[in-house]
Design a protein around this motif. Structure first.
Motif, PDB file in Angstrom:
ATOM      1  N   ARG A 107       0.814  -1.176   0.137  1.00 38.85           N
ATOM      2  CA  ARG A 107      -0.135   0.009  -0.112  1.00 38.85           C
ATOM      3  C   ARG A 107       0.880   1.089  -0.119  1.00 38.85           C
ATOM      4  O   ARG A 107       1.885   1.506   0.658  1.00 38.85           O
ATOM      5  CB  ARG A 107      -0.932   0.032   1.148  1.00 38.85           C
ATOM      6  N   LYS A 144       1.051   4.165   1.597  1.00 38.07           N
ATOM      7  CA  LYS A 144       0.756   4.733   2.755  1.00 38.07           C
ATOM      8  C   LYS A 144       2.323   4.836   3.574  1.00 38.07           C
ATOM      9  O   LYS A 144       2.654   3.788   4.166  1.00 38.07           O
ATOM     10  CB  LYS A 144      -0.152   3.755   3.571  1.00 38.07           C
ATOM     11  N   SER A 184       2.675   3.346   7.051  1.00 37.60           N
ATOM     12  CA  SER A 184       2.426   1.990   7.158  1.00 37.60           C
ATOM     13  C   SER A 184       3.611   1.551   7.634  1.00 37.60           C
ATOM     14  O   SER A 184       4.621   1.765   7.301  1.00 37.60           O
ATOM     15  CB  SER A 184       1.540   1.421   6.222  1.00 37.60           C
ATOM     16  N   ARG A 185       3.588   0.245   8.462  1.00 43.02           N
ATOM     17  CA  ARG A 185       4.823  -0.406   8.764  1.00 43.02           C
ATOM     18  C   ARG A 185       5.546  -1.047   7.657  1.00 43.02           C
ATOM     19  O   ARG A 185       6.837  -1.028   7.257  1.00 43.02           O
ATOM     20  CB  ARG A 185       4.472  -1.535   9.665  1.00 43.02           C
TER      21      ARG A 185
END
Length: 212
Positions: A192, A194, A197-198
């Motif tokens: 993703r 993002k 995000s991790r």
């Protein structure tokens, strides 16, 4: 006695009304929950996923081809498309950036048959593919029976050149979720888009120079 009957009838009528209203609320909640559950199921089942396929020359076909396939579920709408060679981004408009990295990879000693690109707004459906490039690998001088001749470089040598190619595709699905596909040194990842995000943070440490 009549007053008591009227009061009981009124109380019974109010109880029935409240039960009917409660049943309506429960029904509406169940319908809304079912619709949301179906939406989430459909949303989670749609995930376009790209893969890159390279076909090396054989005895019957001298062309080397590079294809991009949508192996996932649902169409992918392209937001950004970049190609690199040895971490240097291809220059030019649209498909010319693909031609540029091919020339960089083989020091312009190459015959390009076809190049393509995935420009902004291009939609690739599930199961579809695009031939990104096809070209004739360079030739080299090789001695054979006391004479020199021009022969195509080996597929091992060709793979060595191809290992320097990198590709970054940013795209969205039909639910407008944003994704990134990165392939670098024959290793591909889909995640993703993002930054918080991790997964993004973990992969950006490895491919950050390509994601900027």
């Amino acid at each position: 006695m009549a007053v008591i009957q009227v009061f009981i009838e009124a109380a019974g009528s109010n109880w029935i009304d409240w039960m009917g209203a409660l049943a309506s609320v429960v029904t509406l909640w169940f319908v809304a929950w079912s619709a949301h559950s179906q939406w989430r199921t459909g949303r989670n089942s749609v995930q376009p996923v790209f893969s890159v396929w390279a076909s090396y020359p054989g005895h019957e076909d001298e062309l080397c081809t590079v294809e991009i396939h949508n192996k996932g579920f649902g169409p992918a709408v392209i937001q950004d498309f970049r190609v690199f060679y040895n971490n240097k981004q291809g220059q030019g408009f649209s498909h010319e950036k693909v031609r540029d990295v091919l020339r960089k990879a083989f020091d312009k000693n190459i015959r390009v048959s076809r190049v393509a690109a995935m420009d902004f707004g291009y939609a690739m459906g599930a199961g579809d593919h695009i031939e990104l490039a096809s070209f004739y690998p360079p030739e080299e001088n090789r001695q054979s029976v006391g004479a020199w001749e021009r022969v195509r470089i080996s597929n091992e040598a060709l793979a060595g050149h191809m290992s320097g190619f990198s590709l970054v595709i940013r795209y969205s699905d039909v639910y407008e979720r944003k994704w990134i596909f990165v392939t670098h040194q024959f290793e591909g990842h889909t995640f993703r888009d993002k930054p918080k995000s991790r997964t993004y943070r973990e992969l950006s440490s490895k491919f950050g120079h390509l994601l900027d």
